[in-house]
Design a protein around this motif. Structure first.
Motif, PDB file in Angstrom:
ATOM      1  N   ASN A  46     -12.515 -12.560  23.286  1.00  0.00           N
ATOM      2  CA  ASN A  46     -13.876 -12.293  22.829  1.00  0.00           C
ATOM      3  C   ASN A  46     -13.807 -11.173  21.806  1.00  0.00           C
TER       4      ASN A  46
ATOM      5  N   TYR B 199     -17.344 -10.940  15.105  1.00  0.00           N
ATOM      6  CA  TYR B 199     -17.017 -11.410  13.752  1.00  0.00           C
ATOM      7  C   TYR B 199     -18.294 -11.370  12.923  1.00  0.00           C
TER       8      TYR B 199
ATOM      9  N   LYS C 293     -21.418 -10.748  14.965  1.00  0.00           N
ATOM     10  CA  LYS C 293     -21.821 -11.738  15.959  1.00  0.00           C
ATOM     11  C   LYS C 293     -20.709 -11.903  16.992  1.00  0.00           C
TER      12      LYS C 293
ATOM     13  N   SER D 257     -18.049 -13.632  19.104  1.00  0.00           N
ATOM     14  CA  SER D 257     -17.278 -14.845  18.838  1.00  0.00           C
ATOM     15  C   SER D 257     -16.171 -14.992  19.861  1.00  0.00           C
TER      16      SER D 257
ATOM     17  N   PHE E 112     -10.795 -21.269  15.890  1.00  0.00           N
ATOM     18  CA  PHE E 112     -11.976 -20.448  15.641  1.00  0.00           C
ATOM     19  C   PHE E 112     -12.860 -21.160  14.610  1.00  0.00           C
ATOM     20  N   ASN E 113     -13.958 -21.725  15.063  1.00  0.00           N
ATOM     21  CA  ASN E 113     -14.973 -22.359  14.217  1.00  0.00           C
ATOM     22  C   ASN E 113     -14.463 -23.425  13.248  1.00  0.00           C
TER      23      ASN E 113
END
Length: 186
Positions: free
Chosen positions: A34, A37, A40, A42, A61-62
């Motif tokens: 955790n 980023y 926020k 992330s 990651f995303n």
């Protein structure tokens, strides 16, 4: 202007120390981190994958997963694991910028202390100010300062940095404290 290292998330060998130890033994590794980023919360998922003799850290990651090659280096006291950037640079930390993990050279990241001219009056002030903040953050993150009724090596190193930065009050307080402790023993 280049982005600053201090403002980017670093995936470091230190953060993954226990999992990298498992990876050296070719054990399966899965986990998550955790972090913040761009302000926020992330989550970064990671696992290991083995191909021939190579070990890879798979980070998600995303976007689609990114494969990071792991490299081992034998030291006199053990083995250290490094992360290999896509450019081939072996490093302890890869930085997250624009959704991709890469070394600071690939992302053109600079340290905040290198962005000002230390020869100007303004630059000298900023450099000293950043140095003092870094020293104070180091002390804040430090756990215990005593080991066997003496200052720990880490705290002694911190005192040396305080002395170099001109923070005489901290050194005086530390000397007064150890004198008081030693006088109580006798």
């Amino acid at each position: 202007m280049a982005e600053l290292i201090e403002n980017t998330f670093a995936l470091s060998a230190h953060l993954l120390k226990k999992d990298l130890r498992k990876a050296r033994r070719k054990e399966p590794v899965e986990g998550y981190l955790n972090f913040s980023y761009h302000g926020k919360p992330s989550v970064l998922d990671y696992s290991t994958e083995y191909e021939n003799e190579d070990a890879y850290l798979i980070v998600s990651f995303n976007a689609e997963p990114q494969r990071i090659l792991l490299s081992e280096h034998e030291l006199t006291f053990g083995t250290r694991t490094y992360l290999i950037c896509k450019c081939g640079y072996r490093t302890n930390a890869l930085y997250l910028n624009k959704g991709i993990f890469a070394c600071r050279k690939c992302h053109n990241l600079q340290y905040e202390s290198n962005t000002s001219n230390r020869n100007s009056k303004h630059g000298k002030f900023l450099y000293q100010h950043h140095k003092i903040i870094k020293i104070m953050n180091m002390r804040e993150s430090m756990g215990r300062i005593f080991y066997k009724s003496q200052y720990s090596k880490r705290f002694k190193r911190w005192l040396k940095l305080c002395n170099q930065a001109g923070l005489t009050d901290e050194i005086k307080d530390a000397n007064d404290l150890i004198t008081a402790i030693n006088s109580q023993k006798q």
